[in-house]
Enzyme design. Structure first.
Site, short mmCIF file in Angstrom:
data_model
loop_
_atom_site.label_atom_id
_atom_site.label_comp_id
_atom_site.label_asym_id
_atom_site.label_seq_id
_atom_site.Cartn_x
_atom_site.Cartn_y
_atom_site.Cartn_z
N GLY A 1 0.81 -1.21 0.00
CA GLY A 1 0.00 0.00 0.00
C GLY A 1 0.85 1.26 0.00
N SER A 2 0.40 2.25 0.78
CA SER A 2 1.01 3.58 0.72
C SER A 2 2.46 3.63 1.17
CB SER A 2 0.18 4.57 1.54
OG SER A 2 -1.07 4.79 0.91
N THR A 3 2.94 2.61 1.89
CA THR A 3 4.34 2.63 2.31
C THR A 3 5.29 2.52 1.11
OG1 THR A 3 4.27 0.23 2.71
CG2 THR A 3 3.87 1.69 4.60
N LEU A 4 4.75 2.22 -0.07
CA LEU A 4 5.61 2.13 -1.26
C LEU A 4 5.76 3.49 -1.95
CD1 LEU A 4 6.92 -0.49 -2.58
CD2 LEU A 4 5.29 -0.11 -4.44
#
Length: 271
Positions: free
Chosen positions: A86-89
Protein backbone atom coordinates in the site's frame (compact mmCIF):
# COMPACT_ATOMS: atom_id res chain seq x y z
CA UNK A 1 16.78 -72.71 25.59
CA UNK A 2 19.73 -74.22 23.82
CA UNK A 3 22.18 -73.47 26.52
CA UNK A 4 24.39 -71.62 24.12
CA UNK A 5 26.20 -68.74 25.75
CA UNK A 6 25.09 -65.29 24.68
CA UNK A 7 27.70 -63.55 22.58
CA UNK A 8 28.46 -60.02 23.75
CA UNK A 9 29.50 -57.39 21.26
CA UNK A 10 31.58 -54.44 22.31
CA UNK A 11 31.31 -51.22 20.27
CA UNK A 12 33.68 -48.31 20.62
CA UNK A 13 32.06 -45.12 21.95
CA UNK A 14 33.16 -41.87 20.35
CA UNK A 15 32.62 -38.90 22.66
CA UNK A 16 30.56 -36.11 21.06
CA UNK A 17 32.33 -33.01 19.92
CA UNK A 18 30.84 -29.57 20.22
CA UNK A 19 29.83 -27.89 17.00
CA UNK A 20 30.56 -24.32 16.04
CA UNK A 21 28.76 -21.40 17.67
CA UNK A 22 26.73 -18.96 15.59
CA UNK A 23 26.85 -15.35 16.78
CA UNK A 24 23.86 -13.34 15.60
CA UNK A 25 23.58 -9.63 14.86
CA UNK A 26 20.55 -9.50 17.19
CA UNK A 27 20.84 -7.04 20.07
CA UNK A 28 19.25 -8.68 23.13
CA UNK A 29 17.97 -5.40 24.59
CA UNK A 30 16.45 -4.23 21.30
CA UNK A 31 14.92 -7.68 20.77
CA UNK A 32 13.12 -7.40 24.11
CA UNK A 33 11.91 -3.89 23.32
CA UNK A 34 10.69 -4.99 19.87
CA UNK A 35 8.84 -7.98 21.29
CA UNK A 36 7.05 -5.82 23.87
CA UNK A 37 6.22 -3.16 21.29
CA UNK A 38 4.75 -5.70 18.87
CA UNK A 39 2.63 -7.29 21.60
CA UNK A 40 1.24 -3.88 22.53
CA UNK A 41 0.65 -2.88 18.90
CA UNK A 42 -1.31 -6.08 18.25
CA UNK A 43 -3.58 -5.60 21.28
CA UNK A 44 -5.09 -2.25 20.28
CA UNK A 45 -6.64 -3.32 16.93
CA UNK A 46 -7.00 -6.95 18.01
CA UNK A 47 -4.59 -8.11 15.32
CA UNK A 48 -4.00 -11.83 14.79
CA UNK A 49 -0.41 -11.31 13.78
CA UNK A 50 2.37 -8.85 13.23
CA UNK A 51 6.03 -8.42 12.38
CA UNK A 52 8.64 -5.99 13.66
CA UNK A 53 12.20 -5.63 12.41
CA UNK A 54 14.95 -3.24 13.47
CA UNK A 55 18.00 -2.88 11.28
CA UNK A 56 21.11 -0.76 10.94
CA UNK A 57 20.77 0.94 7.53
CA UNK A 58 24.52 1.59 7.29
CA UNK A 59 25.55 -2.05 7.72
CA UNK A 60 22.51 -4.19 6.94
CA UNK A 61 22.63 -5.87 10.37
CA UNK A 62 19.29 -7.09 11.73
CA UNK A 63 19.23 -5.88 15.33
CA UNK A 64 15.79 -7.21 16.28
CA UNK A 65 13.37 -9.57 14.55
CA UNK A 66 9.96 -10.49 15.97
CA UNK A 67 7.06 -12.23 14.24
CA UNK A 68 3.80 -13.33 15.85
CA UNK A 69 0.86 -15.25 14.41
CA UNK A 70 -2.11 -16.49 16.44
CA UNK A 71 -2.15 -20.25 16.88
CA UNK A 72 1.03 -20.89 14.93
CA UNK A 73 4.50 -22.00 15.77
CA UNK A 74 7.20 -19.40 15.91
CA UNK A 75 8.85 -18.51 12.64
CA UNK A 76 10.11 -15.29 11.12
CA UNK A 77 7.15 -14.50 8.88
CA UNK A 78 8.80 -11.09 8.44
CA UNK A 79 11.09 -12.96 6.05
CA UNK A 80 8.84 -15.71 4.71
CA UNK A 81 5.39 -14.11 4.24
CA UNK A 82 4.87 -11.27 1.72
CA UNK A 83 2.04 -8.74 1.87
CA UNK A 84 0.69 -5.86 -0.24
CA UNK A 85 2.48 -2.72 1.01
CA UNK A 86 0.00 0.00 0.00
CA UNK A 87 1.01 3.58 0.72
CA UNK A 88 4.34 2.63 2.31
CA UNK A 89 5.61 2.13 -1.26
CA UNK A 90 4.95 5.76 -2.30
CA UNK A 91 8.39 7.13 -1.26
CA UNK A 92 10.02 4.85 -3.84
CA UNK A 93 7.86 6.28 -6.60
CA UNK A 94 8.93 9.78 -5.53
CA UNK A 95 12.57 8.66 -5.53
CA UNK A 96 12.12 7.33 -9.06
CA UNK A 97 10.53 10.55 -10.29
CA UNK A 98 13.33 12.67 -8.83
CA UNK A 99 16.07 10.35 -10.07
CA UNK A 100 14.71 10.30 -13.61
CA UNK A 101 14.37 14.09 -13.62
CA UNK A 102 10.71 14.04 -14.64
CA UNK A 103 9.44 15.80 -11.51
CA UNK A 104 10.58 18.06 -8.71
CA UNK A 105 9.20 18.09 -5.17
CA UNK A 106 7.67 21.48 -5.96
CA UNK A 107 5.74 20.25 -9.04
CA UNK A 108 1.96 20.24 -8.62
CA UNK A 109 -0.99 18.18 -9.86
CA UNK A 110 -4.70 18.60 -9.24
CA UNK A 111 -5.98 16.05 -6.71
CA UNK A 112 -9.59 16.29 -7.93
CA UNK A 113 -11.07 16.96 -4.46
CA UNK A 114 -10.70 13.33 -3.45
CA UNK A 115 -12.25 11.41 -6.37
CA UNK A 116 -10.76 10.81 -9.83
CA UNK A 117 -11.96 8.63 -12.67
CA UNK A 118 -8.94 7.09 -14.40
CA UNK A 119 -10.26 5.14 -17.37
CA UNK A 120 -12.71 2.58 -16.00
CA UNK A 121 -11.44 2.85 -12.42
CA UNK A 122 -12.20 5.40 -9.71
CA UNK A 123 -9.31 6.37 -7.43
CA UNK A 124 -10.15 7.95 -4.08
CA UNK A 125 -8.27 9.74 -1.33
CA UNK A 126 -9.16 9.49 2.35
CA UNK A 127 -9.50 13.29 2.48
CA UNK A 128 -10.20 15.75 -0.37
CA UNK A 129 -7.43 17.96 -1.75
CA UNK A 130 -7.10 20.28 -4.72
CA UNK A 131 -3.59 21.25 -5.89
CA UNK A 132 -0.78 19.26 -4.29
CA UNK A 133 2.96 19.40 -4.82
CA UNK A 134 4.82 16.12 -5.09
CA UNK A 135 6.12 16.64 -1.54
CA UNK A 136 2.61 17.35 -0.25
CA UNK A 137 1.24 14.32 -2.08
CA UNK A 138 3.63 12.15 -0.08
CA UNK A 139 2.90 14.01 3.16
CA UNK A 140 -0.87 13.46 2.92
CA UNK A 141 -0.53 10.14 1.06
CA UNK A 142 -2.71 11.15 -1.89
CA UNK A 143 -3.50 8.19 -4.15
CA UNK A 144 -4.77 10.48 -6.88
CA UNK A 145 -1.69 12.70 -6.95
CA UNK A 146 0.85 9.87 -7.01
CA UNK A 147 -1.15 8.06 -9.70
CA UNK A 148 -1.02 11.19 -11.84
CA UNK A 149 2.70 11.70 -11.22
CA UNK A 150 3.36 8.05 -12.12
CA UNK A 151 2.15 8.76 -15.67
CA UNK A 152 5.39 10.71 -16.20
CA UNK A 153 7.35 7.46 -16.00
CA UNK A 154 7.63 4.65 -18.51
CA UNK A 155 6.82 1.15 -17.23
CA UNK A 156 10.49 0.25 -17.62
CA UNK A 157 11.62 3.15 -15.44
CA UNK A 158 9.08 2.39 -12.73
CA UNK A 159 9.91 -1.32 -12.72
CA UNK A 160 13.68 -0.96 -12.74
CA UNK A 161 13.76 1.27 -9.67
CA UNK A 162 11.47 -1.06 -7.73
CA UNK A 163 13.83 -3.92 -8.61
CA UNK A 164 16.88 -1.84 -7.69
CA UNK A 165 15.35 -1.13 -4.27
CA UNK A 166 15.16 -4.91 -3.81
CA UNK A 167 11.53 -5.73 -4.49
CA UNK A 168 10.69 -8.94 -6.35
CA UNK A 169 13.99 -10.60 -5.47
CA UNK A 170 15.54 -12.29 -2.45
CA UNK A 171 17.96 -10.54 -0.13
CA UNK A 172 20.01 -13.70 0.45
CA UNK A 173 19.67 -13.45 4.23
CA UNK A 174 20.73 -16.51 6.23
CA UNK A 175 17.22 -17.83 6.89
CA UNK A 176 15.41 -20.73 5.18
CA UNK A 177 12.41 -20.22 2.91
CA UNK A 178 12.91 -16.49 2.32
CA UNK A 179 10.12 -15.18 0.10
CA UNK A 180 11.00 -13.08 -2.95
CA UNK A 181 7.61 -11.40 -2.94
CA UNK A 182 6.09 -10.62 -6.34
CA UNK A 183 6.82 -7.90 -8.85
CA UNK A 184 5.60 -8.55 -12.37
CA UNK A 185 7.59 -7.49 -15.42
CA UNK A 186 6.20 -4.56 -17.47
CA UNK A 187 5.22 -6.96 -20.26
CA UNK A 188 2.63 -8.39 -17.84
CA UNK A 189 1.20 -5.03 -16.75
CA UNK A 190 -2.21 -3.67 -17.67
CA UNK A 191 -2.98 -0.04 -18.45
CA UNK A 192 -3.83 0.43 -14.77
CA UNK A 193 -0.66 -1.14 -13.36
CA UNK A 194 1.46 2.02 -13.27
CA UNK A 195 -1.06 3.82 -11.03
CA UNK A 196 -1.63 0.68 -8.96
CA UNK A 197 2.08 0.28 -8.26
CA UNK A 198 2.35 3.97 -7.39
CA UNK A 199 -0.20 3.31 -4.63
CA UNK A 200 1.50 0.09 -3.52
CA UNK A 201 -0.77 -2.47 -5.16
CA UNK A 202 -0.19 -5.23 -7.75
CA UNK A 203 2.94 -6.38 -5.92
CA UNK A 204 3.83 -8.09 -2.68
CA UNK A 205 6.86 -7.54 -0.46
CA UNK A 206 8.21 -8.92 2.79
CA UNK A 207 8.84 -6.76 5.84
CA UNK A 208 12.54 -7.57 5.36
CA UNK A 209 12.52 -6.20 1.80
CA UNK A 210 10.75 -3.07 3.01
CA UNK A 211 13.27 -2.63 5.83
CA UNK A 212 16.17 -2.90 3.38
CA UNK A 213 14.58 -0.48 0.89
CA UNK A 214 13.88 2.19 3.52
CA UNK A 215 17.37 1.52 4.83
CA UNK A 216 18.73 2.51 1.42
CA UNK A 217 17.01 5.90 1.72
CA UNK A 218 18.45 6.32 5.23
CA UNK A 219 21.88 5.25 3.98
CA UNK A 220 22.27 7.97 1.38
CA UNK A 221 20.79 5.91 -1.45
CA UNK A 222 22.95 2.79 -0.96
CA UNK A 223 21.20 -0.58 -0.52
CA UNK A 224 22.92 -2.93 1.93
CA UNK A 225 22.57 -6.71 2.15
CA UNK A 226 20.63 -7.64 5.31
CA UNK A 227 22.30 -10.26 7.49
CA UNK A 228 21.58 -12.13 10.73
CA UNK A 229 24.86 -13.97 11.32
CA UNK A 230 27.82 -11.89 12.49
CA UNK A 231 30.35 -14.63 13.28
CA UNK A 232 30.84 -18.38 13.36
CA UNK A 233 33.16 -19.52 16.18
CA UNK A 234 34.74 -22.86 16.97
CA UNK A 235 34.11 -24.60 20.27
CA UNK A 236 37.35 -23.17 21.66
CA UNK A 237 36.34 -19.61 20.73
CA UNK A 238 38.28 -19.12 17.51
CA UNK A 239 36.55 -17.04 14.84
CA UNK A 240 36.06 -19.32 11.84
CA UNK A 241 34.10 -16.85 9.75
CA UNK A 242 33.20 -13.19 10.15
CA UNK A 243 30.51 -11.46 8.08
CA UNK A 244 31.13 -7.90 6.98
CA UNK A 245 28.68 -5.29 5.69
CA UNK A 246 28.09 -5.75 1.98
CA UNK A 247 26.90 -3.12 -0.47
CA UNK A 248 24.38 -4.42 -3.01
CA UNK A 249 24.11 -1.28 -5.16
CA UNK A 250 23.59 2.45 -5.17
CA UNK A 251 19.92 2.97 -6.05
CA UNK A 252 19.60 6.77 -5.98
CA UNK A 253 21.95 9.68 -5.39
CA UNK A 254 22.66 11.01 -1.94
CA UNK A 255 20.81 14.22 -2.86
CA UNK A 256 17.64 12.32 -3.77
CA UNK A 257 17.84 10.17 -0.64
CA UNK A 258 18.25 13.27 1.54
CA UNK A 259 15.29 15.00 -0.12
CA UNK A 260 13.05 11.94 0.43
CA UNK A 261 14.21 11.65 4.05
CA UNK A 262 13.24 15.26 4.71
CA UNK A 263 9.79 14.71 3.24
CA UNK A 264 9.33 11.51 5.27
CA UNK A 265 10.19 13.50 8.40
CA UNK A 266 7.41 15.93 7.54
CA UNK A 267 5.04 12.96 7.08
CA UNK A 268 5.50 12.17 10.77
CA UNK A 269 5.44 15.80 11.93
CA UNK A 270 2.72 17.22 9.68
CA UNK A 271 1.18 14.54 7.44
Amino acid sequence: ATGDAMTSISLPVVPPTDGADVVLTIDVDLQGIADAALREAMQTPGARGGDLLIGDPHTGEILAAVSRRAGRTRSLTAITEPYEPGSTLKPFLVATLLSEGVAELSDSVYAEKGTWRDGNRTIRDTSPHEWLTLAEALEVSSNIAVAKFAKRLSPGQQYSYLRDFGFGTGTGIEYPSESFGRLRKPSEWSRLSSASLAMGYELSVTPLQMLAAYGALANGGVLMKPYLVREIRSADGRVLERREPRVIRRVVTEEVAKAITEVLTSVVEEG
